[in-house]
Every structure is written in structure tokens, then in C-alpha cells.
Scaffold this motif. Sequence first.
Motif, PDB file in Angstrom:
ATOM      1  N   MET B   1     -17.446   3.250  -0.153  1.00  0.00           N
ATOM      2  CA  MET B   1     -17.451   3.904  -1.472  1.00  0.00           C
ATOM      3  C   MET B   1     -17.164   2.869  -2.566  1.00  0.00           C
ATOM      4  SD  MET B   1     -15.223   7.187  -2.726  1.00  0.00           S
ATOM      5  CE  MET B   1     -16.053   8.466  -1.801  1.00  0.00           C
ATOM      6  N   SER B   2     -17.968   2.860  -3.630  1.00  0.00           N
ATOM      7  CA  SER B   2     -17.789   1.857  -4.680  1.00  0.00           C
ATOM      8  C   SER B   2     -16.572   2.187  -5.550  1.00  0.00           C
ATOM      9  CB  SER B   2     -19.034   1.813  -5.563  1.00  0.00           C
ATOM     10  OG  SER B   2     -19.117   3.000  -6.312  1.00  0.00           O
ATOM     11  N   LYS B   3     -16.121   1.156  -6.276  1.00  0.00           N
ATOM     12  CA  LYS B   3     -14.973   1.338  -7.184  1.00  0.00           C
ATOM     13  C   LYS B   3     -15.295   2.406  -8.219  1.00  0.00           C
ATOM     14  CE  LYS B   3     -12.987  -3.310  -7.091  1.00  0.00           C
ATOM     15  NZ  LYS B   3     -12.968  -4.594  -7.766  1.00  0.00           N
ATOM     16  N   LYS B   4     -16.550   2.368  -8.695  1.00  0.00           N
ATOM     17  CA  LYS B   4     -16.964   3.317  -9.736  1.00  0.00           C
ATOM     18  C   LYS B   4     -16.844   4.759  -9.225  1.00  0.00           C
ATOM     19  CE  LYS B   4     -20.883   4.234 -12.793  1.00  0.00           C
ATOM     20  NZ  LYS B   4     -22.264   3.889 -13.107  1.00  0.00           N
ATOM     21  N   SER B   5     -17.312   5.009  -7.994  1.00  0.00           N
ATOM     22  CA  SER B   5     -17.244   6.361  -7.423  1.00  0.00           C
ATOM     23  C   SER B   5     -15.791   6.794  -7.255  1.00  0.00           C
ATOM     24  CB  SER B   5     -17.939   6.427  -6.076  1.00  0.00           C
ATOM     25  OG  SER B   5     -19.206   5.882  -6.191  1.00  0.00           O
ATOM     26  N   LEU B   6     -14.946   5.849  -6.804  1.00  0.00           N
ATOM     27  CA  LEU B   6     -13.526   6.162  -6.609  1.00  0.00           C
ATOM     28  C   LEU B   6     -12.867   6.581  -7.928  1.00  0.00           C
ATOM     29  CD1 LEU B   6     -12.028   3.494  -4.194  1.00  0.00           C
ATOM     30  CD2 LEU B   6     -11.795   5.964  -4.005  1.00  0.00           C
ATOM     31  N   ILE B   7     -13.182   5.826  -8.974  1.00  0.00           N
ATOM     32  CA  ILE B   7     -12.563   6.105 -10.276  1.00  0.00           C
ATOM     33  C   ILE B   7     -13.050   7.447 -10.822  1.00  0.00           C
ATOM     34  CG2 ILE B   7     -12.381   5.317 -12.683  1.00  0.00           C
ATOM     35  CD1 ILE B   7     -12.706   2.426 -11.482  1.00  0.00           C
ATOM     36  N   ILE B   8     -14.345   7.678 -10.711  1.00  0.00           N
ATOM     37  CA  ILE B   8     -14.884   8.964 -11.197  1.00  0.00           C
ATOM     38  C   ILE B   8     -14.283  10.112 -10.386  1.00  0.00           C
ATOM     39  CG2 ILE B   8     -16.997  10.351 -11.430  1.00  0.00           C
ATOM     40  CD1 ILE B   8     -18.427   7.662 -12.111  1.00  0.00           C
ATOM     41  N   GLY B   9     -14.155   9.906  -9.072  1.00  0.00           N
ATOM     42  CA  GLY B   9     -13.535  10.926  -8.211  1.00  0.00           C
ATOM     43  C   GLY B   9     -12.102  11.209  -8.632  1.00  0.00           C
ATOM     44  N   PHE B  10     -11.373  10.136  -8.973  1.00  0.00           N
ATOM     45  CA  PHE B  10      -9.976  10.288  -9.411  1.00  0.00           C
ATOM     46  C   PHE B  10      -9.904  11.104 -10.704  1.00  0.00           C
ATOM     47  CE2 PHE B  10      -6.449   8.478 -12.015  1.00  0.00           C
ATOM     48  CZ  PHE B  10      -5.388   8.985 -11.266  1.00  0.00           C
ATOM     49  N   LEU B  11     -10.803  10.814 -11.649  1.00  0.00           N
ATOM     50  CA  LEU B  11     -10.791  11.532 -12.933  1.00  0.00           C
ATOM     51  C   LEU B  11     -11.160  13.014 -12.733  1.00  0.00           C
ATOM     52  CD1 LEU B  11     -12.398   8.794 -15.219  1.00  0.00           C
ATOM     53  CD2 LEU B  11     -10.029   9.548 -15.255  1.00  0.00           C
ATOM     54  N   ILE B  12     -12.090  13.277 -11.800  1.00  0.00           N
ATOM     55  CA  ILE B  12     -12.460  14.678 -11.520  1.00  0.00           C
ATOM     56  C   ILE B  12     -11.288  15.405 -10.841  1.00  0.00           C
ATOM     57  CG2 ILE B  12     -14.025  16.162 -10.158  1.00  0.00           C
ATOM     58  CD1 ILE B  12     -16.218  14.018 -10.716  1.00  0.00           C
ATOM     59  N   LEU B  13     -10.628  14.713  -9.923  1.00  0.00           N
ATOM     60  CA  LEU B  13      -9.451  15.307  -9.260  1.00  0.00           C
ATOM     61  C   LEU B  13      -8.378  15.664 -10.297  1.00  0.00           C
ATOM     62  CD1 LEU B  13      -7.922  15.924  -6.562  1.00  0.00           C
ATOM     63  CD2 LEU B  13      -7.018  13.610  -6.707  1.00  0.00           C
ATOM     64  N   LEU B  14      -8.192  14.757 -11.234  1.00  0.00           N
ATOM     65  CA  LEU B  14      -7.196  15.006 -12.297  1.00  0.00           C
ATOM     66  C   LEU B  14      -7.521  16.286 -13.058  1.00  0.00           C
ATOM     67  CD1 LEU B  14      -6.312  11.740 -14.232  1.00  0.00           C
ATOM     68  CD2 LEU B  14      -4.798  13.201 -12.910  1.00  0.00           C
ATOM     69  N   PHE B  15      -8.811  16.488 -13.316  1.00  0.00           N
ATOM     70  CA  PHE B  15      -9.214  17.691 -14.052  1.00  0.00           C
ATOM     71  C   PHE B  15      -8.730  18.942 -13.309  1.00  0.00           C
ATOM     72  CE2 PHE B  15     -12.121  21.193 -14.875  1.00  0.00           C
ATOM     73  CZ  PHE B  15     -12.012  21.293 -16.255  1.00  0.00           C
ATOM     74  N   PHE B  16      -8.907  18.950 -11.977  1.00  0.00           N
ATOM     75  CA  PHE B  16      -8.482  20.126 -11.205  1.00  0.00           C
ATOM     76  C   PHE B  16      -6.950  20.240 -11.162  1.00  0.00           C
ATOM     77  CE2 PHE B  16     -12.850  19.583  -9.670  1.00  0.00           C
ATOM     78  CZ  PHE B  16     -13.307  20.879  -9.895  1.00  0.00           C
ATOM     79  N   LEU B  17      -6.273  19.085 -11.138  1.00  0.00           N
ATOM     80  CA  LEU B  17      -4.807  19.117 -11.079  1.00  0.00           C
ATOM     81  C   LEU B  17      -4.183  19.533 -12.417  1.00  0.00           C
ATOM     82  CD1 LEU B  17      -4.076  15.917  -8.963  1.00  0.00           C
ATOM     83  CD2 LEU B  17      -3.863  18.297  -8.250  1.00  0.00           C
ATOM     84  N   HIS B  18      -5.019  19.657 -13.441  1.00  0.00           N
ATOM     85  CA  HIS B  18      -4.494  20.071 -14.749  1.00  0.00           C
ATOM     86  C   HIS B  18      -3.940  21.489 -14.703  1.00  0.00           C
ATOM     87  CE1 HIS B  18      -4.881  21.526 -18.984  1.00  0.00           C
ATOM     88  NE2 HIS B  18      -4.343  20.347 -19.217  1.00  0.00           N
ATOM     89  N   GLN B  19      -4.556  22.325 -13.851  1.00  0.00           N
ATOM     90  CA  GLN B  19      -4.182  23.751 -13.777  1.00  0.00           C
ATOM     91  C   GLN B  19      -2.903  23.878 -12.931  1.00  0.00           C
ATOM     92  OE1 GLN B  19      -6.241  25.785 -15.458  1.00  0.00           O
ATOM     93  NE2 GLN B  19      -5.348  27.774 -14.973  1.00  0.00           N
ATOM     94  N   ASP B  20      -1.734  23.702 -13.518  1.00  0.00           N
ATOM     95  CA  ASP B  20      -0.465  23.627 -12.762  1.00  0.00           C
ATOM     96  C   ASP B  20       0.113  25.018 -12.483  1.00  0.00           C
ATOM     97  OD1 ASP B  20       0.133  24.153 -15.418  1.00  0.00           O
ATOM     98  OD2 ASP B  20       2.038  23.095 -15.354  1.00  0.00           O
ATOM     99  N   PHE B  21      -0.659  25.844 -11.757  1.00  0.00           N
ATOM    100  CA  PHE B  21      -0.218  27.231 -11.532  1.00  0.00           C
ATOM    101  C   PHE B  21       1.086  27.309 -10.730  1.00  0.00           C
ATOM    102  CE2 PHE B  21      -3.326  25.974  -8.359  1.00  0.00           C
ATOM    103  CZ  PHE B  21      -2.674  26.246  -7.173  1.00  0.00           C
TER     104      PHE B  21
END
Lengths: 505, 83
Positions: B1-21
Motif C-alpha cells: 500500500m502506498s504512502k498516499k493511500s495510507l494517508i487518505i485512509g487515515f483521513l477517511i477513518l478520522l471522518f468516521f471517528l468524528h461521531q463520538d457517540f
Amino acid sequence: MTPVIIVCLYLGLLIILGVVSNRFFRGSPSDYFVASRSMGPFVLFMTVFGTTMTAFAMVGSTGESYRVGVGTYGKIASASALIHSACFFLVGLRLWALGKKHGYMTQIEFFRDRFESRGLGYLLFPILVGLLIPYLLVGLLGAGTVLSGVTRGAFPEVFASTGGAIPPALTSAVISAVVLSYIFMGGVRSAAWANTFQTLVFMLMGLLAFILISSKLGGLSAASQMGDPGKAVRGGNISELQFLTYCLIPLSVGMFPHLFQNCLTSKSSRNFKFMLVAHPISIMITWIPCILIGFWMTGAIMPGTEARIIPEAASPNAVLGIAVGKLATPVISGLVTAGILAAIMSSLDSQFVSVGTMFTRDIVVHLMGKDRFSDKAMVWLARGFISFIVLVTFLFSLAEPRQVFTLGIWCFSGYASLFPLVFAAIYWKRATKAGAYAAVVATAVVWFLLFRASDYGANTSYLVGGMMPVVFMFAACVLTLILVSLITKAPSRRTLVKFFPASKV
Amino acid sequence: MSKKSLIIGFLILLFFLHQDFWLKDNPSLIFGFLPATLAYHMFWTVAAAFGWWCLVRFAWPPEFEERDSAPSASLPKEGGAEE
């Protein structure tokens, strides 16, 4: 009296800054509107950040935290930390590159060219400017209520009808006049310099207010113990669906005309790198003190008394001003008030320049031709239209005031719901002129219907099916753009080669 | 997996973790003064800044560097768009 003197000195300083920037003004429209694309990373970041943070970020956030609790930070500020930077990277940077390559100064010039339509510009202009008016109004209302809160009882004889406070309308008029004076002198360069200075001022003064208020209340722990425990949680204040759908609102930065223009002032793409990283951290530094002050004020009492600091009937807009006015010394109170006004003016200036640029370039010059006007005449046309919009906004501010936070959200919702248009223009070759028209009209209609249903922003808790109204505006834009684009004629080969040179057309 | 994919994956994961139910009804004060949900979102903001720093450092699109060295266009011609 002391806070008013400090505020007056600060406003004088801004006018001097305008005079100095005028010495660098080259007299050309390119210099007036985009500072000859010469800004470096620090000024670019401070301008963009200062423009994004307005009365909404200081006065509005404190009031909203007071009203619905600390979940306010999560629902709009932290989401912005991710989404604003995403907009700068995915949209701002691309538009900067296109602007540099093709010479655009406004969003409408880009949309006209990309969608091969002059008429689209005439349709977009009143919508983009119309949505900017509530945003300007947020600034003027915020400035008026803060200074009124700080000066309560200071001039009992002069302003008897407002309990001795400076009337909000007077503050709005003076603030408008000061911002107009320095942008008239130097255009976007003046605005950028003033923003850089004012962003530093409001960040420092926000921290100063935070430290001072917490110390007056007996320290951070004692202050938080005073807050209403029901406002320390999100449950019962903001529902899951509302919290989730708020995430669409920060997309508005991708469509703000003034931010588009700010991005165009950048000298290099490398300047965006600093902005992407510094923006989230700066949001946190600016918002957290205000959110905590709003939370503390839900239950804080005046030291040495049993009286609540914020009277029961106080407007959320006035919470920050009252807290500073009651808990700070006059000098500190003046400095903090100047800081709050700095946040407000750092947005107003870019917004004023932006409406002037759009009117001059997208309407007048487009209709009558560039050769009919000298450079000097174009700059004066911009100044004239800016003055007209400021007057209209000022008259609106005299009407029944709305809550700053709610009004801001309606304005941001409008811009956010047009985000699919700019995104598709950059990334989707199949997006067509007819699709763009349909999307703009559908979004505007849905926005207006929902705004009217909320009693023009008076209903501060208005939701549709438990969701923020922006969801429905956004959906209207996406669906119409996709459906109409797919059934209408694709853009010409010339346009596709111009905007998508790397791909096969 | 490229660095770019990892970083984009991390930013997308963060979006989901925003919902701190899981924190929405937690009234505790971290360090004695920060409500739990507020402390979480402060940490989340720092994580977002870190994600953007990684993108800037390791996955910046090279085409923009080329654009920097290209000359700026003059003002666009009026009436360039077709109706």
C-alpha cells in the motif's frame, strides 16, 4: 470609557495600516483584486484563516456553547479542521492553478468558462452576493452586541435607551466605515495585511480573555465546576443525526467567493502546504477558549455575590461581551473587545472586496466590455458597489436581530450546498451547462423554502426529519447536477482539453 | 500500500471517528476542567492536523510544483464564454 478609548485607538491603527498599504498599491485592477498574485505562505494563511473566523467563531461559538453546550465544538469546529483543509487541497489549490493559468479573478469567471455559458454568471451573481449578505450581517450584529455588552452602564446620559451602552447600530456603522476606508485605499492587499495583523490580535486576545475569566472564577477547575453539567455533554442537546449532518456545513469554504479570491493571491502552490496544517490547529486555539467560556457562563456567579453573571433573559450573542465586561479590568476589557472586533473585521474586509470584484468583473465589465473603462474607473465601480452592499446590510442589521450562530449556519448551508457544483466542475468531465443551471436553481429554491419554513432564521432549532436543512439543499444540488448533466450534451472538446488536459477526451 | 493511500485512509477513518457517540453522555471532566467530549475533539483536531502534515510531507501532487514555475496568464478576454 477606557474600553471605548482602546477600541478607538485600535480602529485608528487599522486606518493607518490602510494608508501604508496604499503606498504599495499599483493602481491596476489586478493589484486591487488579487494583489498581483504575490502573497507568501504566512500572509496567505493569516488572510484565509482570519476571513474564515468571524463573529461566528467568537461571539457565535460562545453563545451557542451557552445555549446547547460544549458539543458545539465537535459539531462545527472540529469537523472544519478536517473538511476546511480538504476543501483547500481539493478545490482551493486546483482553482489557484486554473486561475494562474487562465487569469481568473472571480469564481464566476471560472464557472462561465468551464460551463461555456455567460448566462450562468448572471444567475450565480445574485445568489453568491445574496448569501454573502447574511454573512456580513453576522459580523455587524456580532460587533454591535459585543460592544453593547462591554459598555453597559458606561454612558447613562448619552445612551439612556440602551441602559448606557453604545447602541449596536452605532457600532455597526463605525465598523463598516473603518473597514471601507482601509479597503478603499489598498483593495485586497490592504485586506490581507489587515487580516494578518487582526488574526494575531484576535487569537491573542481570545487567549487573554480565557486566562483572565478563568482566573476570576477561581481557576480552570473551579470555573468548569460552575458550568451546568447538562451542557458538558452532547446527549440531550445535539442529536446523533444533527451532529452527523452538521459535517456538510464546513464544505461552504469551497464555495465562498472571498476565499476563492484569497486563494488567487497566492504566489505559489507551496503556500497552501502551511495553510493545510496550520488551519486545524488555529481553529482549536480560537474556538476552545470561547466554547469553555460559554460553558462556564451557564452557571457562573459573580465572585463574592450570589448573582449569576449572565442574566436569565440575555441573548446568546451577548454572553461573551457581558462576561468580559463584568469580569475583566477596563483595560483588559478594551483589549479583548478590540480582539473580537478584529475577528469580525478580518472577515468583513475580504467579503467587501469580493462583492466589489464580482460586480465589476462579472457584471459591469462582462456586459459592457473591458475597454469601456479605465483601470481607475473599474476600481471606483468596485468601491461604489461595495458601499451599496454595506448600506443594504446595515439596514438589515436595524431590523429584528437574529442569533449570530443561526444566521451564520443558514449562510454557510447555502454555500455548502453549492459545493458539488465546484467539485464537479473540477473533477467531472461530464458536468454540463444545463446540469449547472439546474443545480443552481434547485439549490436556491430549496434553500429559500427551508429558510422561510424556519421563520427566516428565527427558529434556532429548525431541523428537517432530525437533520440539518443543508442535507436537503445539498441533495437537490447533487441530484439535479448529475441527472441533468447525463441527459444533456457533453461540454465541447475545446473545454475538455482546457480543463482536463491530462485525461483522454 | 502506498504512502498516499495510507494517508487518505487515515483521513477517511478520522471522518468516521468524528461521531463520538460513546462519549455523548459522559459528564466527566478530563484534567478537572475539560468535558470528555471536548477533550476528545481537541485530540481529534490535532490528529487531523497530523494527517494533513503527512499528506503535505509525503504525498504532495508533483504537478503543482511544475505549475509554480509557469508564468501567470494576463486577464481573461471578455466574452470568452459561449451561450
